[in-house]
Design an enzyme around this catalytic site. Structure first.
Site, mmCIF file in Angstrom:
data_model
loop_
_atom_site.group_PDB
_atom_site.id
_atom_site.type_symbol
_atom_site.label_atom_id
_atom_site.label_comp_id
_atom_site.label_asym_id
_atom_site.label_seq_id
_atom_site.Cartn_x
_atom_site.Cartn_y
_atom_site.Cartn_z
ATOM 1 N N LYS A 1 45.041 40.936 34.972
ATOM 2 C CA LYS A 1 45.471 39.909 35.912
ATOM 3 C C LYS A 1 46.914 40.025 36.380
ATOM 4 O O LYS A 1 47.270 39.573 37.464
ATOM 5 C CB LYS A 1 45.256 38.529 35.283
ATOM 6 C CG LYS A 1 43.815 38.127 35.090
ATOM 7 C CD LYS A 1 43.170 37.717 36.406
ATOM 8 C CE LYS A 1 41.811 37.074 36.180
ATOM 9 N NZ LYS A 1 41.239 36.538 37.420
ATOM 10 N N ASP B 1 41.589 29.763 33.408
ATOM 11 C CA ASP B 1 40.751 29.686 32.215
ATOM 12 C C ASP B 1 41.167 30.764 31.224
ATOM 13 O O ASP B 1 40.414 31.113 30.322
ATOM 14 C CB ASP B 1 39.259 29.779 32.548
ATOM 15 C CG ASP B 1 38.959 30.798 33.620
ATOM 16 O OD1 ASP B 1 39.768 31.743 33.780
ATOM 17 O OD2 ASP B 1 37.938 30.667 34.304
#
Length: 373
Positions: free
Chosen positions: A68, A117
């Site tokens: 990410k 999340d």
């Protein structure tokens, strides 16, 4: 009962789009940058009756156990350069940190804000720390204690909620609406919020550039099938943009939990849908609404979408662990998905899987990024 969502688009490989903006030069300025491994797994190739299976291992990406940071860092860089009128071509994390510390008053330095999340929030928090900024991270219900602690350890302010993912995103966005200082770095899009999500998608494309280079070094002309996990679809959007901007394009497969099949169900319906999500060990994929920004490309350019159960994912984690691969549930979902494709002749044929095919499984995270629940 296991739900088996399957979607196929025979026209996808003929669709083309302009190439994404490359963030590779920026990523190379990070201390410790190097391409993550592309590991050949011949035992899986034999099982699936294909020529090669290769795992793109994101368990150690710039000091974090997931991919990410590629998107979070590039989007933050672009957003800061836009805000302060800086030269994007010369920007590095170090130069931006120096500028913020020397030229921006402490009370005017932005707080980086997002909902997550797990891995995206940790990546935003890490980028904030590298820049000398604060971060505020909103998390939905169901996120593991280990993931929460990892975000806290990056120095971020953690805002825990009892909301689902979509509502946590909305809450994070509202927290910045009337604030001219704080900066929202969210990896999904909606009407009026597309620039940062577009830059996140562009940042992810570095991963696929690395895949192409590694295959070329092995003497392989390119993949026949690339499989990736899907949450809201930003990463899948990057995959589609990368491969559909080339003359020769592989089959592309998205994989989702059967309890959070927002992309598969949307593709089957021919329009974006919001679906009710349930609990899953694939925490980072537990999303109910596909990215508005990515939807047109996903509809036009994605060959197939499939869903997998937690049980199928657990088996994939265990099998990859036995092959000495550090793969968490989201990362292992791609093996579970390709196994379901390979088990049925019609699906194999739809994706061109034969005994010479080169299959790339993108493992987006290591086990420690999202341990089994």
């Amino acid at each position: 009962m296991v739900l088996d969502h399957w979607y196929a688009n025979p026209a996808a490989r003929a669709w083309r789009t302009p190439p994404p903006e490359s963030a590779r030069a920026f990523h190379r300025t990070f201390t410790g940058y190097r391409p993550t491994p592309l590991t050949s797994l011949p035992a899986l190739a034999a099982e699936l009756a294909v020529g090669h299976v290769l795992l793109k291992d994101e368990s150690h990406r710039l000091g974090l156990p997931a991919f990410k940071i590629l998107g979070a860092s590039w989007a933050t860089c672009r957003a800061l350069c836009t805000r302060y009128g800086l030269d994007l071509g010369a920007a590095t994390v170090a130069s931006l940190g120096t500028y913020l510390g020397a030229e921006v008053a402490a009370e005017l330095r932005p707080v980086l804000v997002t909902a997550t999340d797990g891995n995206h929030g940790r990546a935003v928090a890490r980028v904030a720390s590298l820049l000398g900024l604060a971060a505020r991270i909103y998390v939905p219900k169901g996120v593991s204690d280990a993931a929460l602690e990892a975000i806290r350890n990056e120095g971020a302010k953690l805002v825990e909620t009892d909301l689902d993912y979509d509502d946590a995103v909305a809450l994070a966005a509202r927290s910045t609406e009337d604030d001219e200082v704080d900066l929202l770095i969210q990896d999904t899009s909606w009407a009026g919020y597309t620039d940062v999500p577009r830059w996140i998608v562009d940042g992810y494309a570095t991963l696929f550039e690395e895949v192409d280079e590694a295959l070329e070094m092995r003497g392989l002309s390119g993949p026949h099938l690339v499989a990736c996990p899907v949450g809201v679809g930003a990463f899948a959007h990057a995959m589609v943009d990368h491969y559909r901007s080339r003359a020769s394009s592989p089959a592309l497969l998205s994989v989702e939990p059967d309890t959070a099949a927002c992309l598969a169900q949307s593709l089957l319906a021919g329009q974006p849908l919001t679906v009710k999500t349930g609990e899953t060990i694939m925490t980072g994929m537990n999303c109910g609404t596909p990215s508005e920004l990515g939807w047109p490309a996903l509809l036009a350019g994605m060959d197939a979408a499939i869903t997998v159960s937690d049980e199928e994912c657990r088996r994939a984690v265990a099998d990859l662990t036995n092959l000495a691969q550090d793969v968490g549930p989201c990362g292992a979902s791609t093996l579970a998905g390709v196994r379901k494709v390979a088990a049925m002749r019609a699906r194999r044929d739809a994706l061109g899987l034969d005994d010479q095919a080169v299959v790339v499984l993108v493992s987006t995270e290591g086990f420690q990024a999202n341990p089994l629940g």
